[in-house]
Design an enzyme around this catalytic site. Structure first.
Site, PDB file in Angstrom:
ATOM      1  N   GLN A 158      18.755  33.035   4.738  1.00  0.00           N
ATOM      2  CA  GLN A 158      20.142  33.120   4.308  1.00  0.00           C
ATOM      3  C   GLN A 158      20.344  32.802   2.827  1.00  0.00           C
ATOM      4  OE1 GLN A 158      22.773  34.286   5.833  1.00  0.00           O
ATOM      5  NE2 GLN A 158      21.757  34.638   7.791  1.00  0.00           N
ATOM      6  N   SER A 213      13.835  37.355   5.040  1.00  0.00           N
ATOM      7  CA  SER A 213      14.022  38.688   5.599  1.00  0.00           C
ATOM      8  C   SER A 213      14.847  39.530   4.639  1.00  0.00           C
ATOM      9  CB  SER A 213      14.748  38.582   6.946  1.00  0.00           C
ATOM     10  OG  SER A 213      14.843  39.840   7.569  1.00  0.00           O
ATOM     11  N   ALA A 214      14.358  40.738   4.319  1.00  0.00           N
ATOM     12  CA  ALA A 214      14.954  41.551   3.265  1.00  0.00           C
ATOM     13  C   ALA A 214      16.364  42.015   3.590  1.00  0.00           C
ATOM     14  CB  ALA A 214      14.069  42.761   2.973  1.00  0.00           C
ATOM     15  N   HIS A 215      16.671  42.295   4.857  1.00  0.00           N
ATOM     16  CA  HIS A 215      18.000  42.841   5.155  1.00  0.00           C
ATOM     17  C   HIS A 215      19.106  41.805   4.992  1.00  0.00           C
ATOM     18  CE1 HIS A 215      17.228  41.085   9.156  1.00  0.00           C
ATOM     19  NE2 HIS A 215      18.531  41.130   9.340  1.00  0.00           N
ATOM     20  N   CYS A 252      32.119  32.872  24.333  1.00  0.00           N
ATOM     21  CA  CYS A 252      32.832  33.961  24.989  1.00  0.00           C
ATOM     22  C   CYS A 252      32.506  35.288  24.329  1.00  0.00           C
ATOM     23  CB  CYS A 252      34.329  33.717  24.959  1.00  0.00           C
ATOM     24  SG  CYS A 252      34.798  32.151  25.677  1.00  0.00           S
TER      25      CYS A 252
END
Length: 460
Positions: A177, A194-196, A320
Site C-alpha cells: 500500500q 504489488s504493481a497494481h 455485510c
C-alpha cells in the site's frame, strides 16, 4: 463515474501504458537467450530491476519479480522460515496483516509451526513494545505491513525493525500500500509489493531479500529470478511496473498533499452529515489517500450497491457483504464498528468536485438504506419494563443492533436489554453501539439455542 477504490487496484498509470506497449514490441523474446532478441529483452529486464531496486532501496541482485504481490509474500515467508528452521519455527505477525500473510501463517501452523499474533489498538497500529515482547527465542521471522490496506493506518515499522534487529529476527515488510508513495523505513530484511497498487499492470509483484538473510526458496524452481520465482518472466508487464513505480514516486509528494486535504475533508464532513458514524483508523499516521468509516444500522452490501448506482465505486470491510458473513479481521482486531463499513481510497487525479458530490450524495443514500431496514430515527419514548430480551437469532447484521436501538428506551435507566444473536458481527457492533450512544455494555454469555446473549444496561 468517480472510482474511489485505489487501495484495491489503482488505475493504470499513463507511463505504465506507454512502457507496456513499447515492451510488447521490444521485449517479447526470452531474456535468457544469447541471440540478438534475447539480449535486447535481457537489457530491458535488467533496467527494470535496477529501477525497481532504486525505488525499494536495495541492490538489484537482492530483488526478484514475481507473478503477484501475494506470491511475493508467500515466497518471502516460506523461504525465510525454511532458511532459519534451525533457529526455530515461530512466526510473528500483526493481527491486521493482509490475508496473504495470514494464509501463509495458517499453512505454517498446519505444518506444525508456531504463530504469534500481535494485537493492535483501536487505531489499528501495533505497540512496538508489545511486538518486541513477542520476539522470543526461537522466532524465525516477523511480519509487519507498512500501512493497513483497509483503514490506512501506518505501522511503526522503524521501531519494530529496531526491535527485530536487537532480537536477531528478520523482518518482512508488506509494502503493497505504501511503496508507490515513498520509501519504506530502514531496517527491513525482506520486502514485498504489488504493481497494481501503484498504477502498474496486474500480475507483477516484487520480493527483495537483503544479502545475509538466510533464505531457502521452497517448491520447484528453475534458473530464472534467482530460483525464487520460477517461470518465464512477463517482461512487458515488468517493464511497465518499474517505469510506473518511478513515475508515481516522482509525483507522490505533490499529489499526496492534495489527496490528504481531500481525505481530511471527508473525515471531517461525514460525521457532520451522517448521524451515527464512526471514522476508523489513525487520524494522523495514515496513508494520505484513504479513509474508512462505518455507519450504524446499515447493511454494507446494500450501501455499496446504492453508492454504485449513484456513480461512486467504493469498497468495504463490513461483515455485510456478499463474500462473507463474518467481520473483517482488521475491524475485528481493532474492536471497531463493522456494519455499514465504507472504504474510500482516492486515485491520483481525484478532484475536489468529485469529493464534494460524494459528500452530497452519501447522507441520502445512508438514510434510504436505514429506512428500508427499519432503523430508528429518534430515541424511543418513555421508560417502562425493568428488562427486555430481543430475539435476533437467525437475523444478520445490522438487524441485531437495530432491534437493540428500537427498545433501549423502553426500559428505565439502570435496567438491561439482552440481545440474542448468532451473527458474529454482533460481538463487535453491539459494544461499538454502546460506546457511540453512551450506554453500558455489560458482557456476553452463551445461549442455549446456539447463539450468544449480549447484555446492555441503559445509562441515559
Amino acid at each position: 463515474m468517480p472510482y474511489f477504490d485505489a487501495a484495491s487496484a489503482a488505475p493504470l498509470h499513463p507511463v505504465a501504458r506507454q512502457a507496456l506497449l513499447a515492451a510488447l514490441d521490444e521485449g517479447w523474446a526470452d531474456p535468457a537467450r544469447l541471440y540478438r532478441e534475447g539480449r535486447r529483452a535481457r537489457l530491458l529486464l535488467d533496467a527494470a530491476r535496477e529501477a525497481a531496486a532504486e525505488a525499494v532501496g536495495c541492490r538489484a541482485d537482492e530483488l526478484v519479480f514475481t507473478p503477484s504481490g501475494t506470491r511475493a509474500v508467500h515466497a518471502g515467508i516460506s523461504g525465510s522460515l525454511a532458511g532459519r528452521r534451525r533457529v526455530g519455527d515461530r512466526l510473528v505477525v500483526s493481527a491486521v496483516e493482509h490475508s496473504s500473510v495470514l494464509h501463509s501463517a495458517e499453512t505454517h501452523t498446519a505444518a506444525g509451526g508456531t504463530v504469534t499474533e500481535v494485537p493492535v489498538g483501536r487505531t489499528g497500529a501495533v505497540d512496538p513494545a508489545v511486538f518486541a515482547a513477542a520476539l522470543v527465542p526461537g522466532t524465525a521471522l516477523a511480519c509487519l505491513q507498512s500501512a493497513n490496506h483497509e483503514v490506512g493506518t501506518e505501522q511503526p515499522v522503524a521501531e519494530v525493525a529496531e526491535a527485530c534487529r536487537a532480537a536477531g529476527v528478520p523482518l518482512l515488510v508488506d509494502a503493497a500500500q505504501s511503496l508507490g508513495r515513498g520509501p519504506v523505513p530502514e531496517g527491513w530484511s525482506l520486502l514485498a509489493a504489488s504493481a497494481h497498487k501503484w498504477g502498474g499492470p496486474a500480475g507483477v509483484g516484487l520480493l527483495a531479500v537483503r544479502k545475509g538473510v538466510r533464505f531457502a526458496p521452497q517448491g520447484p524452481s528453475d534458473e530464472r529470478e534467482s530460483g525464487r520465482a520460477p517461470g518465464f518472466e512477463n517482461l512487458p508487464a515488468i517493464v511497465a511496473a518499474a517505469a510506473s513505480l518511478r513515475a508515481v514516486r516522482a509525483e507522490a509528494a505533490a499529489e499526496d498533499a492534495r489527496l490528504r486535504a481531500l481525505v481530511d475533508r471527508i473525515r471531517a464532513r461525514v460525521p457532520e452529515l451522517v448521524p451515527d458514524v464512526e471514522v476508523v483508523g489513525d487520524p494522523v499516521r495514515r496513508l494520505p489517500h484513504l479513509v474508512t468509516f462505518s455507519c450504524l444500522y446499515v447493511d454494507g452490501e446494500t450501501l455499496l450497491h446504492e453508492l454504485d448506482r449513484e456513480g461512486f465505486s467504493v469498497s468495504s470491510g463490513s461483515s455485510c457483504t456478499s463474500s462473507t458473513l463474518t467481520p473483517s479481521h482488521v475491524l475485528r482486531a481493532m474492536g471497531v464498528l463493522s456494519e455499514g463499513n465504507v472504504r474510500v481510497s482516492l486515485p491520483a487525479g481525484t478532484t475536489a468536485e468529485e469529493v464534494d458530490r460524494f459528500l452530497a450524495v452519501l447522507p441520502g443514500v445512508v438514510a434510504g438504506v436505514r429506512e428500508r431496514l427499519g432503523a430508528p430515527t429518534a430515541p424511543a419514548a418513555a421508560p417502562g419494563r425493568e428488562s427486555l430480551v430481543v430475539d435476533a437469532l437467525g437475523r444478520r447484521c445490522p438487524i441485531p443492533v437495530i432491534e437493540l436501538a428500537k427498545v433501549i428506551g423502553d426500559v428505565p435507566v439502570g435496567a438491561t436489554v439482552t440481545v440474542l444473536s448468532d451473527d458474529a458481527a454482533a460481538r463487535l457492533d453491539i459494544p461499538a453501539w454502546c460506546e457511540m450512544r453512551g450506554q453500558e455494555y455489560v458482557g456476553e454469555s452463551a445461549w442455549a439455542e446456539g447463539g450468544v446473549a449480549y447484555v446492555v444496561r441503559r445509562v441515559s
